[in-house]
Motif scaffolding. Structure first.
Motif, PDB file in Angstrom:
ATOM      1  N   GLU A   1       0.816  -1.213   0.000  1.00 28.90           N
ATOM      2  CA  GLU A   1       0.000   0.000   0.000  1.00 28.90           C
ATOM      3  C   GLU A   1       0.855   1.271   0.000  1.00 28.90           C
ATOM      4  O   GLU A   1       0.538   2.244  -0.700  1.00 28.90           O
ATOM      5  N   THR A   2       1.944   1.281   0.765  1.00 31.24           N
ATOM      6  CA  THR A   2       2.772   2.494   0.834  1.00 31.24           C
ATOM      7  C   THR A   2       3.537   2.720  -0.465  1.00 31.24           C
ATOM      8  O   THR A   2       3.720   3.867  -0.893  1.00 31.24           O
ATOM      9  N   ILE A   3       3.999   1.636  -1.110  1.00 29.91           N
ATOM     10  CA  ILE A   3       4.685   1.791  -2.388  1.00 29.91           C
ATOM     11  C   ILE A   3       3.706   2.278  -3.455  1.00 29.91           C
ATOM     12  O   ILE A   3       4.032   3.142  -4.278  1.00 29.91           O
ATOM     13  N   THR A   4       2.489   1.750  -3.436  1.00 27.45           N
ATOM     14  CA  THR A   4       1.474   2.184  -4.399  1.00 27.45           C
ATOM     15  C   THR A   4       1.175   3.671  -4.235  1.00 27.45           C
ATOM     16  O   THR A   4       1.089   4.418  -5.219  1.00 27.45           O
ATOM     17  N   GLU A   5       1.028   4.106  -2.988  1.00 22.27           N
ATOM     18  CA  GLU A   5       0.763   5.521  -2.726  1.00 22.27           C
ATOM     19  C   GLU A   5       1.923   6.381  -3.219  1.00 22.27           C
ATOM     20  O   GLU A   5       1.710   7.436  -3.847  1.00 22.27           O
ATOM     21  N   ALA A   6       3.150   5.951  -2.946  1.00 22.36           N
ATOM     22  CA  ALA A   6       4.325   6.719  -3.371  1.00 22.36           C
ATOM     23  C   ALA A   6       4.439   6.767  -4.892  1.00 22.36           C
ATOM     24  O   ALA A   6       4.780   7.796  -5.470  1.00 22.36           O
ATOM     25  N   ALA A   7       4.148   5.656  -5.560  1.00 20.09           N
ATOM     26  CA  ALA A   7       4.219   5.605  -7.014  1.00 20.09           C
ATOM     27  C   ALA A   7       3.202   6.550  -7.640  1.00 20.09           C
ATOM     28  O   ALA A   7       3.508   7.271  -8.599  1.00 20.09           O
ATOM     29  N   ALA A   8       1.993   6.568  -7.094  1.00 15.85           N
ATOM     30  CA  ALA A   8       0.954   7.469  -7.608  1.00 15.85           C
ATOM     31  C   ALA A   8       1.360   8.923  -7.419  1.00 15.85           C
ATOM     32  O   ALA A   8       1.167   9.760  -8.312  1.00 15.85           O
ATOM     33  N   ALA A   9       1.950   9.231  -6.258  1.00 17.76           N
ATOM     34  CA  ALA A   9       2.364  10.602  -5.972  1.00 17.76           C
ATOM     35  C   ALA A   9       3.458  11.079  -6.925  1.00 17.76           C
ATOM     36  O   ALA A   9       3.588  12.280  -7.182  1.00 17.76           O
ATOM     37  N   LYS A  10       4.240  10.142  -7.463  1.00 18.47           N
ATOM     38  CA  LYS A  10       5.333  10.499  -8.370  1.00 18.47           C
ATOM     39  C   LYS A  10       4.914  10.487  -9.837  1.00 18.47           C
ATOM     40  O   LYS A  10       5.731  10.735 -10.715  1.00 18.47           O
ATOM     41  N   GLY A  11       3.656  10.182 -10.106  1.00 12.66           N
ATOM     42  CA  GLY A  11       3.173  10.284 -11.474  1.00 12.66           C
ATOM     43  C   GLY A  11       3.117   8.992 -12.260  1.00 12.66           C
ATOM     44  O   GLY A  11       2.936   9.022 -13.483  1.00 12.66           O
ATOM     45  N   ALA A  12       3.248   7.843 -11.593  1.00 11.85           N
ATOM     46  CA  ALA A  12       3.123   6.570 -12.300  1.00 11.85           C
ATOM     47  C   ALA A  12       1.715   6.439 -12.878  1.00 11.85           C
ATOM     48  O   ALA A  12       0.742   6.947 -12.313  1.00 11.85           O
ATOM     49  N   SER A  13       1.599   5.758 -13.991  1.00 13.26           N
ATOM     50  CA  SER A  13       0.298   5.569 -14.630  1.00 13.26           C
ATOM     51  C   SER A  13      -0.366   4.266 -14.221  1.00 13.26           C
ATOM     52  O   SER A  13      -1.592   4.168 -14.206  1.00 13.26           O
ATOM     53  N   SER A  14       0.424   3.259 -13.894  1.00 13.67           N
ATOM     54  CA  SER A  14      -0.143   1.955 -13.544  1.00 13.67           C
ATOM     55  C   SER A  14       0.815   1.217 -12.619  1.00 13.67           C
ATOM     56  O   SER A  14       1.981   1.610 -12.462  1.00 13.67           O
ATOM     57  N   LEU A  15       0.319   0.133 -12.020  1.00 15.74           N
ATOM     58  CA  LEU A  15       1.124  -0.609 -11.038  1.00 15.74           C
ATOM     59  C   LEU A  15       0.655  -2.050 -10.978  1.00 15.74           C
ATOM     60  O   LEU A  15      -0.544  -2.333 -11.109  1.00 15.74           O
ATOM     61  N   SER A  16       1.602  -2.950 -10.754  1.00 14.44           N
ATOM     62  CA  SER A  16       1.278  -4.367 -10.567  1.00 14.44           C
ATOM     63  C   SER A  16       2.306  -4.995  -9.639  1.00 14.44           C
ATOM     64  O   SER A  16       3.289  -4.350  -9.268  1.00 14.44           O
ATOM     65  N   ILE A  17       2.079  -6.239  -9.270  1.00 10.90           N
ATOM     66  CA  ILE A  17       3.004  -6.952  -8.390  1.00 10.90           C
ATOM     67  C   ILE A  17       3.348  -8.312  -8.982  1.00 10.90           C
ATOM     68  O   ILE A  17       2.621  -8.849  -9.825  1.00 10.90           O
ATOM     69  N   ILE A  18       4.456  -8.864  -8.527  1.00 14.83           N
ATOM     70  CA  ILE A  18       4.824 -10.251  -8.822  1.00 14.83           C
ATOM     71  C   ILE A  18       5.300 -10.884  -7.525  1.00 14.83           C
ATOM     72  O   ILE A  18       6.301 -10.443  -6.950  1.00 14.83           O
ATOM     73  N   PRO A  19       4.588 -11.887  -7.002  1.00 16.42           N
ATOM     74  CA  PRO A  19       5.071 -12.576  -5.802  1.00 16.42           C
ATOM     75  C   PRO A  19       6.403 -13.272  -6.069  1.00 16.42           C
ATOM     76  O   PRO A  19       6.676 -13.707  -7.201  1.00 16.42           O
ATOM     77  N   LEU A  20       7.235 -13.368  -5.059  1.00 19.89           N
ATOM     78  CA  LEU A  20       8.560 -13.980  -5.189  1.00 19.89           C
ATOM     79  C   LEU A  20       8.461 -15.388  -5.763  1.00 19.89           C
ATOM     80  O   LEU A  20       7.629 -16.183  -5.355  1.00 19.89           O
TER      81      LEU A  20
END
Length: 366
Positions: free
Chosen positions: A253-272
């Motif tokens: 959640e914190t990385i997603t919030e930070a990415a949005a604040a920096k202007g990212a357009s989209s986001l996804s994850i990959i489990p280890l």
């Protein structure tokens, strides 16, 4: 199952991700064991382990473009300008490829590198073929195109020049802010919808970052690169990859919030995921840095990978399965929606492509 080096209990080297040079029984790779008497003498005299120097070997392949038919990947062709990666990320799924060279997926992978300075020239030859049909070329699918040695070799930059010249689409994945060194040409490509960038962010915790990715730029620098790229009109996707259960999963959640604040357009994850030699290397790393959590982490990984350390099946290897994986993806979905991000990645144009004119060809006369 790959065996561990005899002296894998040695303390980790500063600035390196792997704890040891794990051997590989898949290709009859001999063990690269630390000399026991040497380690004993260091311990007796309380001397620090010496650092490992990075060695670069020049490679001259006959071709540079690799093709795949994987349903898990959004591209069918890629270029890897380098083999091995000095970032030293202990979880890197590309580590086992070093075994093909009779080198260890452990410390060899991050200290004994290969560079391909002919990459741009080979690419031009491929793109000039009458039978070539354009589609996005991916950079950074195996090892990082902006790892530290790019500063000296500039192979990725040369490839981008070819992309710009021919109007060819390119997708870049990196975990380095060094990408902003090429901001000028990336901006030109973006104006024609020819480039998209995915930046990987694993942890905002500086301590965890130094252990997981010892020679990769910090998350702060990567997020600053997201801002610079976004401000330049370049599509930026942030990939939280990998998500390490019980170590970094609480940061989604914190990385997603930070990415949005920096202007990212989209986001996804990959489990280890832990293919081949990556699994024992990662277990060594856990034993050295998080021994109290080792069993918990490995048990959660197994729960997401069909009871194993890795599940190589198509459609499952990138997402995982089971309750833990579903929870990670559901949390990501909620966080992405909350911060107004998308989950789809960039669409690039292919209709602008013009084959390059090779020196000495008939077209050069016109």
């Amino acid at each position: 199952m790959p065996s561990q080096s005899k002296h894998s209990c040695a303390p980790p080297l500063k600035g390196r991700g792997a704890v040891s040079n794990l051997d590989s029984q898949r290709f009859n790779l001999p063990s690269r064991e630390a000399d026991g008497d040497w380690l004993d003498d260091l311990a007796k005299d309380e001397l620090p382990l010496p650092g490992l120097r990075t060695e670069v070997t020049i490679e001259h392949p006959r071709s540079i473009l690799s093709f795949n038919t994987s349903p898990d990947l959004p591209f069918d062709r890629s270029i890897n300008a380098y083999r091995g990666c000095e970032h030293g990320c202990v979880y890197c799924y590309a580590r086992p490829t070093h075994a093909y060279h009779d080198l260890s997926p452990g410390l060899d992978f991050e200290t004994r590198l290969f560079a391909k300075p002919d990459a741009a020239s080979l690419l031009r030859q491929t793109l000039a073929r009458p039978s070539y049909n354009p589609a996005p070329i991916a950079l950074g699918t195996n090892t990082d195109p902006y790892q530290p040695i790019e500063k000296d070799y500039r192979i990725t930059r040369d490839i981008l020049e070819v992309m710009h010249e021919t109007g060819h689409p390119v997708a870049i994945t990196t975990k380095s802010n060094r990408i902003v060194d090429d901001l000028a040409i990336l901006r030109k490509l973006a104006k024609r919808d020819l480039v998209g960038v995915a930046i990987s962010v694993t942890s905002l915790d500086r301590h965890v970052h130094r252990l997981l990715e010892p020679r990769a730029p910090s998350a702060i620098k990567r997020l600053d690169a997201v801002r610079q790229l976004s401000d330049a009109g370049i599509y930026v996707h942030v990939n939280i990859a990998p998500v390490v259960p019980a170590i970094t999963d609480h940061e989604i959640e914190t990385i997603t919030e930070a990415a949005a604040a920096k202007g990212a357009s989209s986001l996804s994850i990959i489990p280890l995921r832990l293919p081949h030699e990556v699994a024992p290397l990662f277990e060594e790393w856990l034993e050295s840095h998080f021994p109290d959590r080792k069993d918990k982490v490995m048990n959660i990984i197994a729960s997401m990978r069909g009871g194993k350390r890795n599940d190589p099946r198509f459609h499952a290897r990138m997402r995982g399965s089971g309750p833990w994986a579903r929870l990670l993806h559901q949390r990501t979905k909620i966080a992405v929606r909350k911060h107004g991000l998308g989950t789809t990645k960039f669409a690039l144009r292919t209709d602008l492509f013009k084959p390059p004119i090779l020196p000495g060809s008939q077209m050069e006369l016109f």
